[in-house]
Scaffold this active site. Structure first.
Site, PDB file in Angstrom:
ATOM      1  N   GLU A 262       0.793  -1.225   0.000  1.00 21.47           N
ATOM      2  CA  GLU A 262       0.000   0.000   0.000  1.00 21.47           C
ATOM      3  C   GLU A 262       0.831   1.283   0.000  1.00 21.47           C
ATOM      4  OE1 GLU A 262       0.356  -2.305   2.398  1.00 21.47           O
ATOM      5  OE2 GLU A 262       0.289  -1.438   4.414  1.00 21.47           O
ATOM      6  N   HIS A 286      -8.061  -4.052  -1.238  1.00 25.43           N
ATOM      7  CA  HIS A 286      -7.320  -4.136   0.026  1.00 25.43           C
ATOM      8  C   HIS A 286      -6.283  -3.008   0.136  1.00 25.43           C
ATOM      9  CE1 HIS A 286      -5.363  -6.340   3.410  1.00 25.43           C
ATOM     10  NE2 HIS A 286      -4.275  -5.755   2.917  1.00 25.43           N
ATOM     11  N   GLU A 287      -5.462  -2.871  -0.882  1.00 21.58           N
ATOM     12  CA  GLU A 287      -4.405  -1.845  -0.815  1.00 21.58           C
ATOM     13  C   GLU A 287      -5.019  -0.441  -0.779  1.00 21.58           C
ATOM     14  OE1 GLU A 287      -1.894  -3.252   0.068  1.00 21.58           O
ATOM     15  OE2 GLU A 287      -2.221  -5.237  -0.769  1.00 21.58           O
ATOM     16  N   HIS A 290      -6.152   0.444   2.673  1.00 20.80           N
ATOM     17  CA  HIS A 290      -5.049   0.868   3.544  1.00 20.80           C
ATOM     18  C   HIS A 290      -4.859   2.396   3.522  1.00 20.80           C
ATOM     19  CE1 HIS A 290      -3.110  -2.591   5.312  1.00 20.80           C
ATOM     20  NE2 HIS A 290      -2.903  -3.203   4.163  1.00 20.80           N
ATOM     21  N   GLU A 309      -3.736  -4.523   9.379  1.00 22.89           N
ATOM     22  CA  GLU A 309      -4.230  -5.546   8.451  1.00 22.89           C
ATOM     23  C   GLU A 309      -5.633  -6.049   8.778  1.00 22.89           C
ATOM     24  OE1 GLU A 309      -2.931  -5.869   5.696  1.00 22.89           O
ATOM     25  OE2 GLU A 309      -0.910  -5.068   5.989  1.00 22.89           O
ATOM     26  N   ASP A 366       9.358 -10.431  10.135  1.00 21.23           N
ATOM     27  CA  ASP A 366       9.076 -11.228   8.941  1.00 21.23           C
ATOM     28  C   ASP A 366       8.809 -12.695   9.305  1.00 21.23           C
ATOM     29  OD1 ASP A 366       9.154  -9.201   6.993  1.00 21.23           O
ATOM     30  OD2 ASP A 366      11.339  -9.248   6.967  1.00 21.23           O
ATOM     31  N   TYR A 374      -4.403 -10.609   9.934  1.00 22.35           N
ATOM     32  CA  TYR A 374      -5.387 -10.281   8.902  1.00 22.35           C
ATOM     33  C   TYR A 374      -6.758 -10.830   9.270  1.00 22.35           C
ATOM     34  CZ  TYR A 374      -1.535  -9.169   5.646  1.00 22.35           C
ATOM     35  OH  TYR A 374      -0.447  -8.617   5.042  1.00 22.35           O
TER      36      TYR A 374
HETATM   37  N1  BES Z   1       1.044  -4.470   3.739  1.00 21.74           N
HETATM   38  C1  BES Z   1       0.762  -5.734   3.181  1.00 21.74           C
HETATM   39  C2  BES Z   1       1.972  -6.420   2.620  1.00 21.74           C
HETATM   40  C3  BES Z   1       3.074  -6.637   3.627  1.00 21.74           C
HETATM   41  C4  BES Z   1       2.808  -7.158   4.872  1.00 21.74           C
HETATM   42  C5  BES Z   1       4.367  -6.355   3.289  1.00 21.74           C
HETATM   43  C6  BES Z   1       3.835  -7.348   5.778  1.00 21.74           C
HETATM   44  C7  BES Z   1       5.387  -6.548   4.191  1.00 21.74           C
HETATM   45  C8  BES Z   1       5.126  -7.052   5.441  1.00 21.74           C
HETATM   46  C9  BES Z   1      -0.306  -5.643   2.085  1.00 21.74           C
HETATM   47  O1  BES Z   1      -1.287  -4.707   2.319  1.00 21.74           O
HETATM   48  C10 BES Z   1      -1.009  -6.964   2.029  1.00 21.74           C
HETATM   49  O2  BES Z   1      -1.597  -7.319   3.012  1.00 21.74           O
HETATM   50  N2  BES Z   1      -0.954  -7.662   0.901  1.00 21.74           N
HETATM   51  C11 BES Z   1      -1.648  -8.913   0.713  1.00 21.74           C
HETATM   52  C12 BES Z   1      -2.914  -8.656  -0.041  1.00 21.74           C
HETATM   53  C13 BES Z   1      -4.120  -9.404   0.410  1.00 21.74           C
HETATM   54  C14 BES Z   1      -4.364  -9.515   1.882  1.00 21.74           C
HETATM   55  C15 BES Z   1      -5.366  -8.928  -0.316  1.00 21.74           C
HETATM   56  C16 BES Z   1      -0.737  -9.835  -0.088  1.00 21.74           C
HETATM   57  O3  BES Z   1       0.378  -9.420  -0.418  1.00 21.74           O
HETATM   58  O4  BES Z   1      -1.094 -10.959  -0.342  1.00 21.74           O
HETATM   59 ZN    ZN Z   2      -2.585  -5.216   3.874  1.00 21.02          ZN
END
Ligand code: BES
Ligand code: ZN
Length: 592
Positions: A262, A286-287, A290, A309, A366, A374
């Site tokens: 996002e 989703h993005e 955010h 999330e 990580d 989520y």
């Molecule tokens: N912010 C996250 C991606 C992220 C999380 C990057 C933790 C680094 C560390 C992003 O908004 C996300 O949740 N992406 C999901 C999308 C889905 C939940 C619709 C993805 O990448 O799968």
């Molecule tokens: Zn997210």
């Protein structure tokens, strides 16, 4: 000395930077950014100032008007990196640091031309969340410190730079390169700093939205995401006016390790969303969501990641319900349920990682990443919504966003706010069970629809010979097929696999969610006809959400384990550092 964020050397007794002025020279041959950053502080800095760095080559520290000042780099910690302690003379309001990044900087992936769609020019992209901004810029790398920024990025002629900011002009330099300027006037947490450089083109989708991609995919991207303005309008109707001016998107090369990120004013997206039928645009919802939950109201540290999330998943499904109806939303919750159960299973021996309010001292964020913040988070939000009613809850959400806009908050601040605005609601839904206790509370909301019940019943009847009808095979939407595949028994026979592939033509699917769910079943079944497609997918795509289940499923049989090791050896040089780490951990867990 006070460290509010266990993942940062930031000391809250020291002043916060308010703005960064960045100059970055992009050197593809050396895989380095040559950097200069000026940190502007609100007040006076006196004495020690601590910054986060990781793998940076610090070349000098100056206070403008004063000259070089003393600094020292601490012992590197494997998670945090090295503390850069600067000794600031009296009257310091700005600090300038010249530095270079390391070719191994986790925030940066440097791609050879072959890893791009066009195969003629190199490509660079950043991914700073969770704590990788410090591998790109020395800074107070914690979301409690929010900064505006200016940037000047110099790239080889012919390439284009984009950032999580507004464009502020570009021009050729005298030495045959090209400089792009950016301005982000609003304050953001450092994990939202973002940069990409490549052969890029854009297409306008509305007066305030456009999509960027390589020329080879930009038309497909414009078609896939043509509905974005409608989504922005729906989101605005829920959460208030879109607060970031433009909503642009960048479709990255396939090694991008996430589905979407996002980055404000420039959402980053995996090209696996280009299904050709607009069936994966929920990631954009989703993005986009955010923009309010996460970017405007931000988690104060990764211990409160669910505030980002959980709210965003709930918001994403709220938008989808308005756009596509109740059935579509119920299917979204069902897919989330599957992801939640997989994550709970992965952390069955680490229950402390299944609570929403995390305690991450000494833990790499990580490694703590999963679907739990989520989906468990979204279920807590939905429980509160059911408790007080939809209308009242929407008013509450708007108040919440208003009260905390452009700030970073903790779970405790959130709870105090709920208690003030919706007294008793937290206790009524047993919020403590979500926040502090492992697993899922028995009282968590469930999401059903007649369509979902029918899909579940059909999948459950598989072992007794139940099969989708010709009509269902012909008319199911992508999400219905996906839920059906997810609800099938995990262990299928090779005959089952052959039946599914023949009737649903799974091997050739352009929708990666379906393709990966299918290949996961096929790998678990040791179904040889799927091996070539598996190899293709694993060599092309670096999205961790796909690598984890696919390599995991290949761990079941000696011959698929050998296949996985062979594919990984060939694919890993092309993977992002984060993806490589995830796959390594999956392979290490294989039986000997
Ligand atoms: N912010 C996250 C991606 C992220 C999380 C990057 C933790 C680094 C560390 C992003 O908004 C996300 O949740 N992406 C999901 C999308 C889905 C939940 C619709 C993805 O990448 O799968
Ligand atoms: Zn997210």
């Amino acid at each position: 000395m006070h460290h509010p964020d266990p993942h940062s050397y930031y000391d809250s007794s020291q002043p916060k930077a308010r703005r960064l002025r960045l100059k970055l020279g992009v050197d593809f041959a050396a895989k380095r950014l040559e950097g200069e950053v000026v940190l502007e502080f609100g007040g006076e800095v006196k004495g020690a100032l601590d910054l986060d760095t990781k793998g940076l080559d610090i070349r000098g520290v100056q206070v403008p008007g004063h000259g070089p000042v003393p600094w020292e780099l601490g012992e590197p910690d494997t998670i945090l990196g090295s503390r850069l302690r600067i000794d600031a003379p009296e009257g310091t309001r700005e600090i300038a640091i010249t530095y270079a990044t390391s070719p191994e900087a986790m925030a940066l992936q440097w791609l050879d031309p072959e890893q791009t769609e066009g195969k003629v020019a190199p490509y660079l992209f950043s991914q700073c969340q969770q704590i990788h901004a410090r591998t790109m810029v020395p800074c107070q790398d914690t979301p409690v410190v929010r900064v505006a920024y200016h940037a000047e990025v110099t790239v080889p002629e012919g390439l284009t730079a984009v950032m999580s900011a507004g464009p502020a002009g570009d021009e050729a330099t005298r030495d045959g390169r090209h400089v792009f300027r950016f301005l982000m006037p609003q304050n953001i947490p450092p994990y939202l700093l973002a940069l990409a450089v490549g052969r890029l083109e854009s297409r306008d989708l509305s007066p305030r939205a456009r999509v960027w991609a390589e020329p080879e995919t930009v038309e497909a991207a414009a078609w896939e995401f043509a509905g974005v303005e409608d989504m922005i309008l729906k989101a605005e109707a829920l959460f208030g006016p879109y607060p970031w001016d433009r909503y642009d998107m960048l479709v990255l090369p396939p090694s991008f390790p996430y589905g979407g990120m996002e980055n404000p004013r420039m959402t980053f997206l995996t090209p696996t969303l280009l299904a050709g039928d607009r069936s994966l645009v929920d990631v954009v919802a989703h993005e986009l969501a955010h923009s309010w939950t996460g970017n405007l109201v931000t988690n104060a540290s990764m211990e409160h990641f669910w505030l980002n999330e959980g709210f965003t998943v709930w918001a994403e499904r709220r938008i989808l319900r308005i756009l596509h109806g109740d059935d579509a939303a119920a299917l979204g919750w069902a897919m989330g349920q599957k992801a939640l159960e997989d994550s709970l299973d992965r952390f069955k021996n680490e229950p402390h990682l299944t609570v929403l309010r995390l305690h991450l001292e000494g833990i790499d964020p990580d490694d703590a990443f999963s679907s739990i913040p989520y989906e468990k988070g979204a279920r807590l939000v939905a429980a509160l919504e059911r408790e007080v009613g939809e209308d009242k809850f929407l008013r509450f959400i708007r108040d919440y966003i208003d009260a905390f806009r452009f700030t970073s908050i903790t779970t405790e601040q959130f709870c105090a706010f709920v208690e003030a605005k919706l007294p008793g609601a937290l206790a009524a839904v047993n919020a403590r069970a979500y926040l502090d206790q492992p697993g899922m509370p028995a009282t968590a909301p469930t999401f059903r629809s007649a369509q979902l019940d029918a899909l579940t019943a059909l999948a459950n009847s598989w072992v007794d010979g139940g099969r989708p009808s010709a009509r269902q095979i012909a008319t199911w939407k992508a999400s219905e097929l996906q839920v059906f595949l997810q609800k099938l028994p995990r262990q299928l026979t090779r005959e089952d696999c052959a039946w599914l592939d023949e009737h649903f033509q799974l091997m050739g699917r352009g929708n990666y969610e379906i393709l990966v769910d299918w290949l996961t079943l096929a790998a678990t079944a040791d179904y040889e006809p799927a091996f070539p497609r598996l190899r293709e997918v694993l060599l092309r795509v670096g999205r961790m959400k796909y690598l984890r289940p696919l390599y995991g499923a290949l761990g079941q049989h000696p011959r698929t384990r050998a296949l996985a090791r062979e594919i990984f050896a060939a694919a890993s040089p092309g993977y992002h550092g984060l993806s490589r780490r995830v796959v390594q951990s999956v392979l290490e867990a294989y039986p000997a």
